[in-house]
Design a protein around this motif. Structure first.
Motif, mmCIF file in Angstrom:
data_model
loop_
_atom_site.group_PDB
_atom_site.id
_atom_site.type_symbol
_atom_site.label_atom_id
_atom_site.label_comp_id
_atom_site.label_asym_id
_atom_site.label_seq_id
_atom_site.Cartn_x
_atom_site.Cartn_y
_atom_site.Cartn_z
ATOM 1 N N LEU A 7 0.825 -1.201 0.000
ATOM 2 C CA LEU A 7 0.000 0.000 0.000
ATOM 3 C C LEU A 7 0.864 1.258 0.000
ATOM 4 O O LEU A 7 0.524 2.258 -0.632
ATOM 5 C CB LEU A 7 -0.926 -0.005 1.220
ATOM 6 C CG LEU A 7 -2.134 0.943 1.175
ATOM 7 C CD1 LEU A 7 -3.004 0.640 -0.048
ATOM 8 C CD2 LEU A 7 -2.957 0.823 2.445
ATOM 9 N N SER A 8 2.001 1.210 0.694
ATOM 10 C CA SER A 8 2.923 2.350 0.728
ATOM 11 C C SER A 8 3.496 2.627 -0.648
ATOM 12 O O SER A 8 3.631 3.785 -1.067
ATOM 13 C CB SER A 8 4.049 2.086 1.720
ATOM 14 O OG SER A 8 3.541 1.924 3.034
ATOM 15 N N VAL A 11 0.858 4.291 -2.654
ATOM 16 C CA VAL A 11 0.725 5.699 -2.268
ATOM 17 C C VAL A 11 1.795 6.537 -2.964
ATOM 18 O O VAL A 11 1.521 7.651 -3.429
ATOM 19 C CB VAL A 11 0.830 5.864 -0.733
ATOM 20 C CG1 VAL A 11 0.965 7.330 -0.354
ATOM 21 C CG2 VAL A 11 -0.399 5.267 -0.057
ATOM 22 N N GLN A 150 -10.370 -4.905 -2.871
ATOM 23 C CA GLN A 150 -9.007 -4.392 -2.970
ATOM 24 C C GLN A 150 -8.938 -3.221 -3.944
ATOM 25 O O GLN A 150 -8.274 -2.211 -3.679
ATOM 26 C CB GLN A 150 -8.069 -5.504 -3.446
ATOM 27 C CG GLN A 150 -7.870 -6.629 -2.461
ATOM 28 C CD GLN A 150 -6.928 -7.687 -3.010
ATOM 29 O OE1 GLN A 150 -5.776 -7.400 -3.303
ATOM 30 N NE2 GLN A 150 -7.427 -8.906 -3.165
ATOM 31 N N VAL A 153 -10.350 -0.175 -2.314
ATOM 32 C CA VAL A 153 -9.418 0.352 -1.311
ATOM 33 C C VAL A 153 -8.321 1.168 -1.998
ATOM 34 O O VAL A 153 -7.982 2.282 -1.561
ATOM 35 C CB VAL A 153 -8.790 -0.786 -0.492
ATOM 36 C CG1 VAL A 153 -7.596 -0.274 0.318
ATOM 37 C CG2 VAL A 153 -9.819 -1.400 0.449
ATOM 38 N N LEU A 154 -7.767 0.633 -3.079
ATOM 39 C CA LEU A 154 -6.736 1.355 -3.821
ATOM 40 C C LEU A 154 -7.298 2.650 -4.401
ATOM 41 O O LEU A 154 -6.647 3.699 -4.370
ATOM 42 C CB LEU A 154 -6.184 0.472 -4.946
ATOM 43 C CG LEU A 154 -5.388 -0.765 -4.524
ATOM 44 C CD1 LEU A 154 -4.999 -1.592 -5.747
ATOM 45 C CD2 LEU A 154 -4.143 -0.373 -3.734
ATOM 46 N N PHE A 156 -9.877 4.550 -3.334
ATOM 47 C CA PHE A 156 -10.117 5.584 -2.331
ATOM 48 C C PHE A 156 -8.817 6.065 -1.687
ATOM 49 O O PHE A 156 -8.727 7.216 -1.250
ATOM 50 C CB PHE A 156 -11.105 5.073 -1.282
ATOM 51 C CG PHE A 156 -12.528 5.099 -1.751
ATOM 52 C CD1 PHE A 156 -13.230 6.292 -1.799
ATOM 53 C CD2 PHE A 156 -13.154 3.943 -2.187
ATOM 54 C CE1 PHE A 156 -14.544 6.335 -2.251
ATOM 55 C CE2 PHE A 156 -14.461 3.966 -2.642
ATOM 56 C CZ PHE A 156 -15.160 5.165 -2.685
ATOM 57 N N THR A 157 -7.804 5.188 -1.657
ATOM 58 C CA THR A 157 -6.484 5.622 -1.183
ATOM 59 C C THR A 157 -5.912 6.660 -2.143
ATOM 60 O O THR A 157 -5.405 7.704 -1.726
ATOM 61 C CB THR A 157 -5.520 4.425 -1.089
ATOM 62 O OG1 THR A 157 -6.028 3.484 -0.133
ATOM 63 C CG2 THR A 157 -4.131 4.889 -0.655
ATOM 64 N N GLN A 158 -6.006 6.371 -3.432
ATOM 65 C CA GLN A 158 -5.528 7.321 -4.436
ATOM 66 C C GLN A 158 -6.307 8.626 -4.367
ATOM 67 O O GLN A 158 -5.743 9.714 -4.505
ATOM 68 C CB GLN A 158 -5.656 6.697 -5.832
ATOM 69 C CG GLN A 158 -5.082 7.552 -6.959
ATOM 70 C CD GLN A 158 -6.067 8.567 -7.479
ATOM 71 O OE1 GLN A 158 -7.290 8.332 -7.433
ATOM 72 N NE2 GLN A 158 -5.571 9.689 -7.972
ATOM 73 N N MET A 160 -7.714 9.987 -1.727
ATOM 74 C CA MET A 160 -7.279 10.752 -0.557
ATOM 75 C C MET A 160 -5.932 11.416 -0.790
ATOM 76 O O MET A 160 -5.712 12.574 -0.413
ATOM 77 C CB MET A 160 -7.219 9.838 0.669
ATOM 78 C CG MET A 160 -8.585 9.420 1.191
ATOM 79 S SD MET A 160 -8.504 8.535 2.775
ATOM 80 C CE MET A 160 -7.725 7.014 2.271
ATOM 81 N N VAL A 161 -5.005 10.674 -1.436
ATOM 82 C CA VAL A 161 -3.696 11.245 -1.739
ATOM 83 C C VAL A 161 -3.845 12.431 -2.682
ATOM 84 O O VAL A 161 -3.283 13.509 -2.459
ATOM 85 C CB VAL A 161 -2.772 10.182 -2.375
ATOM 86 C CG1 VAL A 161 -1.476 10.827 -2.893
ATOM 87 C CG2 VAL A 161 -2.437 9.094 -1.363
#
Length: 213
Positions: A7-8, A11, A150, A153-154, A156-158, A160-161
């Motif tokens: 995940l890091s 990011v 998955q 998750v990727l 929504f992570t993107q 947020m970034v």
């Protein structure tokens, strides 16, 4: 659940995509500089909704493709590597522009149009779709759980970034643009640093072990 290390890395890739010059960044910076922070933030809200559109569309599409086509991962991985190298070249090629070199003067628009322009600038931005389609499969493993979960998750992570970085840039756009105008040598350094990191990430992904879907 996707491991923290994976995940890091994702990011980092998402961060590099955000700071690489493209339609979204150019529009947000230009709007913030010419019409103010409020206009930039309204435009950013439209861009964020555009990301949601891509996330939903690509997540369901990837789930179907990766489970149905045996060699889909290999094709998408190759596309991701080539795309990273393309972004690296775009950063340093003759005549390339830094994020904060924009000088486009925009006509003042109302909130509805600002939001709509931000939304469609993102929805019609091929860089976003290519990033999702070529990068998501490289971080998805059946062993981590449901493929669709998955992918979401990727996504929504993107999101947020991207939102966090763009929010800061909108607030500081005018100030940073003026600073780069006074210190042009730092623009060249920023370009080559970005190209180096993008190339390094491409090499890392090329050497990574294949994903057994």
């Amino acid at each position: 659940m996707i491991p923290v290390q994976q995940l890091s890395l994702f990011v980092l890739a998402a961060f590099l995509m955000v700071i690489t010059p493209g339609p979204n960044m150019i529009y947000l910076v230009s709007r913030s500089v010419t019409q103010g922070k409020k206009a930039g933030l309204i435009s950013l809200a439209g861009v964020a909704c555009g990301f949601l559109f891509h996330i939903i569309l690509v997540s369901f599409g990837l789930t179907a493709v990766l489970m149905a086509i045996p060699y889909a991962y290999t094709v998408l991985k190759t596309a991701g590597i080539l795309y990273l190298l393309y972004l690296a070249w775009e950063a340093v090629k003759p005549g390339s522009k830094s994020v904060f070199e924009t000088r486009q003067a925009l006509q003042a628009d109302g909130p509805f149009k600002l939001f709509g322009m931000g939304f469609f600038t993102n929805v019609l931005n091929p860089k976003v779709a290519v990033f999702y389609l070529s990068f998501f499969p490289q971080f998805i493993r059946p062993a981590y759980g449901d493929v669709l979960s998955q992918s979401l998750v990727l996504g929504f992570t993107q999101l947020m970034v991207s939102f966090s970085v763009n929010f800061i840039i909108v607030l500081l756009a005018a100030r940073v643009t003026r600073w780069f105008a006074v210190h042009p040598k730092w623009i060249r350094l920023q370009k080559w640093l970005m190209a180096g990191v993008l190339s390094g990430l491409a090499v890392k992904m090329a050497l990574a072990k294949g994903n057994k879907m």
